[in-house]
Design a protein around this motif. Sequence first.
Motif, PDB file in Angstrom:
ATOM      1  N   GLU A   1      -5.045  -6.231 -14.505  1.00  0.00           N
ATOM      2  CA  GLU A   1      -3.762  -5.582 -14.855  1.00  0.00           C
ATOM      3  C   GLU A   1      -4.576  -4.816 -13.934  1.00  0.00           C
ATOM      4  N   ILE A   2      -5.300  -3.840 -13.231  1.00  0.00           N
ATOM      5  CA  ILE A   2      -5.349  -4.027 -12.221  1.00  0.00           C
ATOM      6  C   ILE A   2      -5.525  -4.684 -10.776  1.00  0.00           C
TER       7      ILE A   2
ATOM      8  N   GLN B   1      -1.667  -4.574  -9.603  1.00  0.00           N
ATOM      9  CA  GLN B   1      -0.687  -3.971  -9.096  1.00  0.00           C
ATOM     10  C   GLN B   1       0.032  -4.061  -7.601  1.00  0.00           C
TER      11      GLN B   1
ATOM     12  N   VAL C   1       4.011  -2.637  -8.502  1.00  0.00           N
ATOM     13  CA  VAL C   1       4.662  -1.904  -7.385  1.00  0.00           C
ATOM     14  C   VAL C   1       5.659  -2.327  -6.673  1.00  0.00           C
TER      15      VAL C   1
ATOM     16  N   ALA D   1       5.694  -2.200 -14.793  1.00  0.00           N
ATOM     17  CA  ALA D   1       4.840  -2.816 -14.454  1.00  0.00           C
ATOM     18  C   ALA D   1       4.520  -3.793 -15.773  1.00  0.00           C
TER      19      ALA D   1
ATOM     20  N   GLU E   1       1.204  -3.963 -20.521  1.00  0.00           N
ATOM     21  CA  GLU E   1      -0.455  -2.941 -19.909  1.00  0.00           C
ATOM     22  C   GLU E   1      -0.991  -3.127 -21.591  1.00  0.00           C
TER      23      GLU E   1
ATOM     24  N   THR F   1      -4.002   1.269 -15.831  1.00  0.00           N
ATOM     25  CA  THR F   1      -4.399   1.151 -14.345  1.00  0.00           C
ATOM     26  C   THR F   1      -2.629   0.420 -13.535  1.00  0.00           C
ATOM     27  N   LYS F   2      -1.878   0.017 -14.421  1.00  0.00           N
ATOM     28  CA  LYS F   2      -0.871  -0.087 -12.995  1.00  0.00           C
ATOM     29  C   LYS F   2       0.590   0.540 -13.865  1.00  0.00           C
TER      30      LYS F   2
ATOM     31  N   THR G   1      -0.361   4.288 -11.493  1.00  0.00           N
ATOM     32  CA  THR G   1       0.288   3.497 -10.162  1.00  0.00           C
ATOM     33  C   THR G   1       1.530   3.327 -10.098  1.00  0.00           C
ATOM     34  N   THR G   2       2.190   2.488 -10.839  1.00  0.00           N
ATOM     35  CA  THR G   2       3.720   2.537 -11.027  1.00  0.00           C
ATOM     36  C   THR G   2       4.558   3.915 -11.486  1.00  0.00           C
TER      37      THR G   2
ATOM     38  N   VAL H   1      -6.922   3.673  -7.028  1.00  0.00           N
ATOM     39  CA  VAL H   1      -6.981   1.461  -7.217  1.00  0.00           C
ATOM     40  C   VAL H   1      -9.253   1.137  -6.933  1.00  0.00           C
TER      41      VAL H   1
ATOM     42  N   GLN I   1     -10.154   2.302 -10.390  1.00  0.00           N
ATOM     43  CA  GLN I   1     -10.103   1.661 -11.538  1.00  0.00           C
ATOM     44  C   GLN I   1     -11.468   0.441 -11.306  1.00  0.00           C
TER      45      GLN I   1
END
Length: 606
Positions: free
Chosen positions: A255-256, A259, A263, A390, A393, A399-400, A403-404, A576, A579
């Motif tokens: 999932e990292i 991203q 995004v 995303a 998850e 994580t993602k 960011t989203t 990121v 993470q």
Amino acid sequence: MCGIVAGVALQRSIVPALLDGLKRLEYRGYDSCGVAVLQAGGPRCIRTLARVEALESDVRAANLDGSTGIAHTRWATHGVPAIANAHPIFSHDQIAVVHNGIIENHEALRESLVEQGYEFVSQTDTEVIAHLVHSHYEGDLLAAVFDAARMLQGAYAIAVICKDEPQRVIGARQGSPLVVGLGPDGAFLASDTFALSTYASGIIYLEDGDVADLRSGNLRILNSAGETVVRGVNQITEQGGDSELGAYRHYMQKEIFEQPLAVARTFSMVRSLDATLFGTVDPNAFSGVDNVLMLGCGTSHYSALTARGWFETIAGIRAHAEIASEYRYRDYVPQRGTLVVPISQSGETADTLAALRYAQSVGEALTLAICNVATSAIVRQSNWAFITQAGPEIGVASTKAFTTQLVALFLLALTLGRQRARLSAGQVAKHLRDLAALPDAIRSVLAREPQIIGWAQELRRKEHALFLGRGLHYPIALEAALKMKEISYLHAEGYPAGELKHGPLALVTEAMPVIVSAPNDCLLDKLKANLQEISARGGKLYVLADANTRLQAAEGMRIIRLPDYYGFLSPLLHVVAYQLLAYHVACLRGTDVDKPRNLAKSVTVE
């Protein structure tokens, strides 16, 4: 947090569907799991304190089979993790129950049931439900569950089977999510749609107070008044292979690295920069908004803290970021023109949902959910919504989704800034270009993974760490510390760097690593002074520095250079890297990265 799967199969065993659903619910976090099916001699159950994989092996070894069953992953609340407290929970080997949530009046109910002669063998509030259903049972399981549910106080989702009605499952919900799944092979109940995506094509979202009666080839739903009602059927969809681990070691790692795509997918939703981007039909729906109130818990709260700076600077609008679990109990003074923005990955976070309802109850009627699940309770409770892209998850540590969420909030800040004439057309175009290029910038951070692993190898033996940031990067320090302690169990705290002299500096020694975000922004010189304060006390510094900061590595200071300063979106690049750092420290310390102890993915109880 806890997961329910239940169902009645038409032609074959229900067991494969139950186990598949439990595997899909593992992301929620759990410390025990179990399954029960109805057989000729009554309910037969297998429970374990191990993972679902071990449960599946036990089920195969026992040749467990049956067309009606219930299954559960439990995250301990009432009672320690133990076989006696694992679900399903039984009453007189006749009634079996699985339960999510907390029964607030369980003590009073327990006392009453004991007086009636019921014996309790677990520490759970769930056993109260099982005995209560049994006490009301007179040959009709639906009537027994309906009557028992009326006596329960608190939040719950339950699924119940009875040995005397072998082709029937009853479900009920109040304040905790429960869905009905319909497929060619049977009817199902589950905590969320993801659990049923293999076996169900249609989903019905039960409402508070609903009781669902699943029989072979038949479904009936009663509302809280006992009236038969019809709820809409929604098609279930799943995003391709997002839920498959593939070549990655853990879901968090996967999932990292997803991203940049997440995004890009979220930004691709932009067609026009006005209120219609957020689910309204009126492009000027935000014209009366003078204040933004963001509600969230954990990582979602930190996304709100980051966005607060964007709303103030870009849109010139008052913005508040409230911890939902605290806000819901405050004597909050409402303000006219407030847009309430609940933020949640799952859309089922109990405290955030309650905070949203509280805001609505005091008259703040304009609500806009930022969420990753379009069909969730928070989305349905809100006027409008922005659904982040995303994808599923699975890892407990977000994580993602984070960011989203930030991309969505940045778009909202731009929209409000444009509406309030704070941004020129050229400024809007520049911000949108930065968003479009963000996936490539994140990829460049991911390329620093070998250097980050080097830091992780040094930090793996530490037991404490400080994370520092200033301005927009202070919330990122909080998020970085949260990730580190969530999955590596290394005690970490995030602070604004300017607060060092007000207490945290007392902790700085040679043994205390201090990890710092150093973007090339207007606060860089102030931050350099903070670094000097740490160096003078013998602290060991690990600095994430933008390429153009001109900071140099020295004795006691490690530096990883990120891309050039990325303006308002710089926090997304730094987080990121953090993470990855938390992930690799956790791997080196040998923790269960995707399922950290004591934690749950979706916190659906208070």
